[in-house]
Design a protein around this motif. Structure first.
Motif, PDB file in Angstrom:
ATOM      1  N   THR A 123       0.837  -1.209   0.000  1.00 21.71           N
ATOM      2  CA  THR A 123       0.000   0.000   0.000  1.00 21.71           C
ATOM      3  C   THR A 123       0.866   1.252   0.000  1.00 21.71           C
ATOM      4  N   ARG A 124       1.920   1.226   0.836  1.00 21.68           N
ATOM      5  CA  ARG A 124       2.827   2.378   0.883  1.00 21.68           C
ATOM      6  C   ARG A 124       3.600   2.518  -0.431  1.00 21.68           C
ATOM      7  N   GLN A 125       3.953   1.389  -1.031  1.00 20.36           N
ATOM      8  CA  GLN A 125       4.654   1.409  -2.324  1.00 20.36           C
ATOM      9  C   GLN A 125       3.797   2.074  -3.401  1.00 20.36           C
ATOM     10  N   ASP A 126       2.520   1.719  -3.432  1.00 20.53           N
ATOM     11  CA  ASP A 126       1.614   2.332  -4.419  1.00 20.53           C
ATOM     12  C   ASP A 126       1.498   3.834  -4.192  1.00 20.53           C
ATOM     13  N   ALA A 127       1.422   4.240  -2.933  1.00 21.01           N
ATOM     14  CA  ALA A 127       1.282   5.665  -2.630  1.00 21.01           C
ATOM     15  C   ALA A 127       2.528   6.442  -3.051  1.00 21.01           C
ATOM     16  N   LEU A 128       3.720   5.873  -2.766  1.00 21.56           N
ATOM     17  CA  LEU A 128       4.964   6.560  -3.144  1.00 21.56           C
ATOM     18  C   LEU A 128       5.132   6.613  -4.652  1.00 21.56           C
ATOM     19  N   THR A 129       4.799   5.521  -5.339  1.00 22.42           N
ATOM     20  CA  THR A 129       4.898   5.499  -6.801  1.00 22.42           C
ATOM     21  C   THR A 129       3.977   6.541  -7.411  1.00 22.42           C
ATOM     22  N   SER A 130       2.764   6.651  -6.877  1.00 21.06           N
ATOM     23  CA  SER A 130       1.819   7.659  -7.360  1.00 21.06           C
ATOM     24  C   SER A 130       2.342   9.061  -7.108  1.00 21.06           C
ATOM     25  N   ALA A 131       2.968   9.261  -5.943  1.00 25.65           N
ATOM     26  CA  ALA A 131       3.507  10.586  -5.618  1.00 25.65           C
ATOM     27  C   ALA A 131       4.628  10.975  -6.573  1.00 25.65           C
ATOM     28  N   LEU A 132       5.472  10.013  -6.953  1.00 22.56           N
ATOM     29  CA  LEU A 132       6.572  10.304  -7.881  1.00 22.56           C
ATOM     30  C   LEU A 132       6.052  10.663  -9.269  1.00 22.56           C
ATOM     31  N   THR A 133       4.980  10.001  -9.692  1.00 25.33           N
ATOM     32  CA  THR A 133       4.440  10.294 -11.033  1.00 25.33           C
ATOM     33  C   THR A 133       3.776  11.661 -11.083  1.00 25.33           C
ATOM     34  N   GLN A 134       3.382  12.198  -9.928  1.00 24.54           N
ATOM     35  CA  GLN A 134       2.700  13.490  -9.883  1.00 24.54           C
ATOM     36  C   GLN A 134       3.634  14.644  -9.549  1.00 24.54           C
ATOM     37  N   LEU A 135       4.938  14.355  -9.466  1.00 20.68           N
ATOM     38  CA  LEU A 135       5.887  15.428  -9.168  1.00 20.68           C
ATOM     39  C   LEU A 135       5.906  16.445 -10.304  1.00 20.68           C
ATOM     40  N   PRO A 136       5.988  17.733  -9.989  1.00 21.11           N
ATOM     41  CA  PRO A 136       6.079  18.740 -11.056  1.00 21.11           C
ATOM     42  C   PRO A 136       7.391  18.614 -11.802  1.00 21.11           C
ATOM     43  N   ILE A 137       7.416  19.128 -13.035  1.00 15.83           N
ATOM     44  CA  ILE A 137       8.638  19.102 -13.830  1.00 15.83           C
ATOM     45  C   ILE A 137       9.714  19.900 -13.108  1.00 15.83           C
TER      46      ILE A 137
END
Length: 562
Positions: free
Chosen positions: A451-465
């Motif tokens: 669950t934490r892995q999914d949350a971190l992966t999602s956070a990385l994909t939403q990082l601004p340029i």
């Protein structure tokens, strides 16, 4: 007694969209593993994705060089020297700048970099680029001489995907799209009948017919350039002729932008492809005859324009002579409704080009040139600050922007480290379960980690340029810009000086129709507007900058009656 552990900055790059985006993570992972073995402390990471190493116009490498001057790290660690650059001059420049800043370069392939590496590897990388270009050029020439397309795709054709007996793709095959072919023939018939490219484009747009890019048609798409055979009316493939190597692409070493130069006609390659003919020869000849008639009719105007360009070339030494603004605001005006440019039309007025071309814009406002220039200059004078205050504001703005950049990068790096640790923990739990050590506690822990892995992966994909930092000396450069603009505004008779000074601090002027008849709202956007808005906003009590806000260019508004 050992000294303190060196602070290391990691750099990774891949140069082609054909490579996986994970290539960056693979390079950084290998560098982190090497740093861990050596006991080095990783303090920052920099990367450039899908950007060629033949140029230094890259945000990642520019941020690295800026932080090196600020003393943020002691060593740069990368996979190989060619990740930093493949250009001889750039490799030497990076090496000298980092050495001056007290930082060394270490790569996984070559070890610690010295002058010998810079000379030999720089030469090898330059030869690699030249050899790759020659091989590519030779392969495309062979394809064209065999009656195949060298590259790209013209309107009216589709790429044919097929494999040879060895399973390799057969390149250069095209097939006619009949619906688009009829549009091409229609354009030629309308042009021969006396319609101009602008009127033809407007008719196609009104009928909802998509252009070559899937968007609306423009007159330049139809007219093109007869010298280089661009545009619908000049594409020789429509009469079954493949012509290649008419021009070559060069990269400006100062800007990194590509420019095109015409090759001698003796180097052009021509081959026949009668199966790809769309336009009958009689119709093609008639279109060429009308082009000749128009060239003769406007011969004096064309020659005067060329002579003016040559005079600018002679006066300015060839530096951007063809890009000098023709009027005070030319190239800066944009429509607030459709985003298209505002261009000059009859009566010395500006109007939305998309509306003139029938591209669906509903902005009816046209603005008289003199009135527009007067109001913009008046608005700038009213809001102008002294050069010293502007420099101090820019310095504070740069510090705040760079602080937010570092905060974002540190947060992203912390997220990546936590994600790496979680992936290792998941792999270890899976290994234990596979060996027969299943327990309910392990299963619950595995669920939590995933669950934490999914949350971190999602956070990385939403990082601004990632935005490059603003260099420390920008405040002094900006002070000189404001000083120049202030001087230019005090001498309105010097149009060229004012035009160039305005472009140093204003990127665009957006025109929106006002509520009352004949009224336009103008919005100035650029560095000056950003600093003005930032100064006003940060001066308010209780202001706190948002940590997730990427630096953007804001605007101030002035109004004029058209």
């Amino acid at each position: 007694m050992t000294g303190p552990s060196p602070r290391v900055a990691l750099y990774a790059r891949y140069s082609s969209d054909n490579q996986r985006d994970a290539s960056i993570e693979d390079q950084l992972r290998q560098c982190r593993e090497r740093a861990a073995r050596e006991g080095w402390t990783v303090v920052e990471t920099y990367s450039d994705r899908a950007i060629s190493g033949a140029s230094l116009i890259r945000s990642g490498i520019q941020s690295l060089l800026a932080d090196a001057q600020a003393g943020c790290f002691d060593m740069v660690l990368s996979e190989a020297l060619d990740r930093l650059s493949r250009d001889q001059e750039d490799v030497a420049g990076i090496f000298k700048r980092l050495r001056f800043a007290g930082a060394s370069i270490f790569t996984l392939s070559e070890g610690e970099i010295n002058e010998l590496h810079v000379g030999l590897k720089g030469t090898m990388n330059a030869l690699f680029l030249k050899d790759l270009a020659l091989k590519t050029h030779r392969g495309i020439r062979g394809r064209v001489e065999a009656g195949k397309i060298g590259g790209g795709n013209a309107y009216g054709y589709r790429v044919v995907h097929q494999l040879d007996e060895r399973g390799e793709p057969i390149r250069g095959e095209r097939a006619i799209i009949e619906e688009q072919a009829e549009i091409v023939r229609r354009i030629f018939r309308d042009y021969v009948a006396g319609k101009g490219p602008r009127r033809i484009a407007a008719d196609l747009n009104r009928e909802g017919i998509a252009g070559p890019t899937g968007k609306r048609w423009s007159d330049t798409t139809i007219r093109g350039n007869r010298v280089i055979s661009s545009g619908i009316l000049n594409c020789e493939l429509y009469i079954g002729v493949i012509r290649w190597n008419r021009q070559r692409k060069l990269k400006n070493p100062d800007t990194g932008r590509a420019t095109f130069r015409l090759n001698p006609e003796s180097e052009w390659i021509r081959s026949e492809a009668p199966e790809l003919r769309i336009v009958p020869q009689e119709l093609w000849n008639a279109a060429k005859a009308r082009q000749d008639d128009l060239t003769s009719l406007y011969h004096n105007q064309i020659e005067a324009s060329r002579a003016g360009t040559q005079r600018l070339l002679a006066k300015n030494g060839g530096l951007n002579a063809t890009h000098r603004p023709r009027t005070l605001l030319s190239g800066l005006l944009f429509c607030g409704r459709c985003g298209g440019s505002y261009g000059r039309r009859g009566g010395d007025r500006y109007a939305c080009t998309n509306r003139m071309l029938g591209n669906g814009c509903d902005n009816p406002r046209s603005v008289e040139r003199k009135a527009l220039e007067t109001r913009v200059l008046t608005g700038l004078r009213e809001r102008m600050m002294t050069p010293e205050i502007a420099a101090e504001a820019m310095r504070a703005y740069a510090e705040e922007t760079n602080r937010l950049n570092r905060q974002r990068r540190n947060s992203a790096e912390s997220t990546r480290r936590e994600l790496t640790d979680i992936e290792k923990a998941i792999a270890e739990i899976v290994r234990v379960i596979e060996q027969g050590g299943w327990h309910k506690a392990l299963s619950n822990r595995l669920t939590e980690l995933e669950t934490r892995q999914d949350a971190l992966t999602s956070a990385l994909t939403q990082l601004p340029i990632d935005m490059p930092d603003i260099l420390p000396n920008v405040s002094e450069a900006y002070r000189r810009r404001i000083e120049r603009l202030t001087e230019a505004l005090s001498h309105p008779d010097d149009a060229r000086e004012a035009a160039e000074a305005i472009r140093e601090v204003i990127d665009r002027i957006v025109i929106m129709p006002g509520k009352r008849r004949g009224e336009c709202n103008l919005t100035l956007q650029g560095d000056l507007a950003t600093i003005l808005e930032w100064t006003e906003r940060t001066g308010k009590p209780g202001y706190k900058p948002a940590t997730d806000t990427t630096p953007s260019r804001l605007s101030v508004s002035v109004k004029t009656r058209a």
